[in-house]
Design an enzyme around this catalytic site. Structure first.
Site, short mmCIF file in Angstrom:
data_model
loop_
_atom_site.label_atom_id
_atom_site.label_comp_id
_atom_site.label_asym_id
_atom_site.label_seq_id
_atom_site.Cartn_x
_atom_site.Cartn_y
_atom_site.Cartn_z
N SER A 54 0.91 -1.22 0.04
CA SER A 54 -0.13 -0.05 -0.07
C SER A 54 0.91 1.40 0.10
O SER A 54 1.84 1.11 0.55
CB SER A 54 -1.00 0.00 1.24
OG SER A 54 -1.40 1.40 1.48
N TYR A 63 -2.35 -0.75 10.48
CA TYR A 63 -2.46 -1.46 9.25
C TYR A 63 -1.19 -1.28 8.17
O TYR A 63 -0.92 -2.30 7.46
CB TYR A 63 -3.82 -0.85 8.55
CG TYR A 63 -3.77 -0.80 7.01
CD1 TYR A 63 -4.08 -1.95 6.38
CD2 TYR A 63 -3.58 0.24 6.24
CE1 TYR A 63 -3.99 -2.16 4.94
CE2 TYR A 63 -3.47 0.00 4.87
CZ TYR A 63 -3.83 -1.11 4.19
OH TYR A 63 -3.74 -1.25 3.01
N LYS A 70 1.73 -3.80 6.41
CA LYS A 70 2.25 -3.85 4.97
C LYS A 70 3.81 -3.72 4.90
O LYS A 70 4.43 -4.53 4.24
CB LYS A 70 1.50 -2.94 4.02
CG LYS A 70 0.05 -3.03 3.99
CD LYS A 70 -0.22 -4.22 3.32
CE LYS A 70 -1.75 -4.69 3.10
NZ LYS A 70 -2.09 -5.72 2.52
N1 UFG Z 1 -12.42 11.20 2.69
C1 UFG Z 1 -13.59 11.99 2.84
N2 UFG Z 1 -14.74 11.41 3.25
C2 UFG Z 1 -14.92 10.25 3.51
C3 UFG Z 1 -13.80 9.17 3.11
C4 UFG Z 1 -12.42 9.82 2.88
O1 UFG Z 1 -13.39 13.31 2.85
O2 UFG Z 1 -15.97 9.82 4.13
C5 UFG Z 1 -11.09 11.48 2.18
C6 UFG Z 1 -10.09 11.41 3.13
O3 UFG Z 1 -9.98 12.36 4.04
C7 UFG Z 1 -8.77 11.50 1.94
C8 UFG Z 1 -9.44 10.92 0.77
O4 UFG Z 1 -10.91 10.91 0.97
O5 UFG Z 1 -8.30 12.69 1.67
C9 UFG Z 1 -9.09 9.51 0.58
O6 UFG Z 1 -9.59 8.73 1.76
P1 UFG Z 1 -9.82 6.95 1.63
O7 UFG Z 1 -10.02 6.57 3.21
O8 UFG Z 1 -10.56 6.54 0.50
O9 UFG Z 1 -8.18 6.58 1.39
P2 UFG Z 1 -6.94 6.87 1.93
O10 UFG Z 1 -6.23 7.71 1.19
O11 UFG Z 1 -7.01 7.37 3.41
O12 UFG Z 1 -6.09 5.51 2.08
C10 UFG Z 1 -6.13 4.92 2.99
C11 UFG Z 1 -4.68 4.27 2.74
C12 UFG Z 1 -4.59 3.06 1.99
C13 UFG Z 1 -5.56 2.17 2.35
C14 UFG Z 1 -7.07 2.61 2.45
C15 UFG Z 1 -7.71 1.49 2.53
O13 UFG Z 1 -3.78 5.14 2.60
O14 UFG Z 1 -3.25 2.29 1.91
O15 UFG Z 1 -6.84 3.74 3.28
O16 UFG Z 1 -8.49 1.56 3.72
F1 UFG Z 1 -5.39 1.15 1.42
#
Ligand code: UFG
Length: 332
Positions: free
Chosen positions: A124, A148, A152
């Site tokens: 990841s 998590y 990885k």
């Molecule tokens: N976000 C929102 N509202 C939400 C969910 C997310 O604004 O309800 C924003 C987050 O703040 C972030 C972006 O959308 O800026 C992406 O968020 P995600 O939760 O979809 O993904 P992340 O970038 O946080 O990714 C993380 C880890 C990955 C992992 C993934 C799986 O970086 O490696 O979560 O849970 F695989």
């Protein structure tokens, strides 16, 4: 000879199974159904018109893992099985370390015993943590900031140690950016058992009315509209990346570490706006506080993937939004 997909009924596993079956590979899927559904097995068969063997098993159990290796002719392992919710890992670190690491150790023991030398591992981009420089290269230092992500990172280190002890083995470590989208058939897609914590599955559930409104976490980041920036990559592109990584292993690369992203960053707001543009104005949102642990910006340097894997993502954000919603409607 078959390719063993651990966690192969899950989101990325199921799309990779389709890709490999369509390429004429023999596939065996093992999954404990802890975050996937048995119906996905039939959906994969429906899409591909191909049959494959499915084994329900918990790979934390060494005896059961060994039985799989003993009874089947396995050429390579594509290792997806693992827990993946960042927030849950903060509250239940042992559960994450135990599951993600023990499964990997059991697989490595069996691979050694049964002379299976090739593995593609689901890593990841979250292991890079917060970086000052973008895009992120594979050579950057790692800063995993939750259990998590640390599982990885530790698994990556375990694979390197294992290779150093016996360099017959080949490992392709794929560092995914943000996988979204679904197969164009709308039959398989991201289907978390609990309320989603990731952006796209949350958006699609707001679009179908299952959830009320999207909370956008933070609009005061140093980005063009203040919301976070991510490198969203279509899951079918990722699936192709796995097939290419399996080919790469045949060339004997030792330990090959590679980003899988598009190289483009989109803000959360752009993502919601694009979703609303292609699917109808369905997603209401509000801005709330930043989510703890989130970083502002993350997108991949894709040079290595392009050069060494011959991988280039082909789906755009509109297609990611369309297919995500198509799956959610079908699956509702
Ligand atoms: N976000 C929102 N509202 C939400 C969910 C997310 O604004 O309800 C924003 C987050 O703040 C972030 C972006 O959308 O800026 C992406 O968020 P995600 O939760 O979809 O993904 P992340 O970038 O946080 O990714 C993380 C880890 C990955 C992992 C993934 C799986 O970086 O490696 O979560 O849970 F695989």
């Amino acid at each position: 000879m078959s390719i063993l997909l651990t966690g192969g009924l899950g989101y990325i596993g199921s799309h990779t199974a389709v890709e490999l079956l369509n390429r004429g590979e023999d596939v065996i899927i093992v999954d404990d159904l802890s975050n996937s559904k048995i119906i996905v097995k039939n959906k994969i068969m429906q899409i591909t018109g191909k049959k494959f063997k499915f084994i329900k098993a918990d790979l934390k159990n060494l005896k059961k893992t060994e039985k799989i290796f003993k009874n089947n002719n396995i050429s390579a392992v594509v290792h997806f099985a693992g827990y993946k919710i960042v927030g849950e890992s903060l509250n239940h670190p042992i559960k994450y370390y135990e599951n993600n690491i023990l499964i990997t150790l059991n697989l490595l023991k069996c691979m050694e015993k049964y002379n299976v030398y090739n593995m593609v591992f689901s890593s990841s981009a979250s292991i890079y943590g917060d970086q000052n420089e973008m895009p992120v290269k594979e050579t950057f230092s790692t800063h995993a900031n939750n259990p998590y992500s640390r599982t990885k990172l530790y698994i990556e280190e375990i694979l390197k140690d294992f290779y150093n002890s016996n360099n017959k083995f080949n490992f392709a470590i794929l560092r995914y950016f943000n996988p979204v989208g679904a197969h164009e058939s709308g039959l398989i897609g991201e289907d978390p058992n609990d309320t989603p914590t990731n952006l796209m599955p949350y958006i699609t559930k707001v679009a179908t009315g299952e959830l009320k409104e999207l909370s956008i976490f933070g609009n005061d980041y140093s980005t063009k509209d203040g919301t976070g920036v991510r490198d969203f990559i279509h899951v079918c592109d990722l699936a192709i990346g796995h097939a290419l990584a399996l080919n790469k292993l045949k060339e004997k690369p030792g330990v090959f570490i590679c980003n899988l992203g598009t190289g483009k960053g989109y803000t959360v707001l752009e993502t919601v706006t694009t979703f609303n543009k292609v699917n109808g104005n369905l997603v209401k949102y509000k801005f709330v506080e930043r989510r703890s642990g989130d970083i502002a910006i993350s997108y991949a340097d894709t040079t290595k993937a392009e050069k060494e894997l011959k991988f280039k993502a082909k789906y755009n954000l509109e297609e990611m939004c369309k297919t995500s919603y198509k799956f959610e409607k079908n699956n509702k």
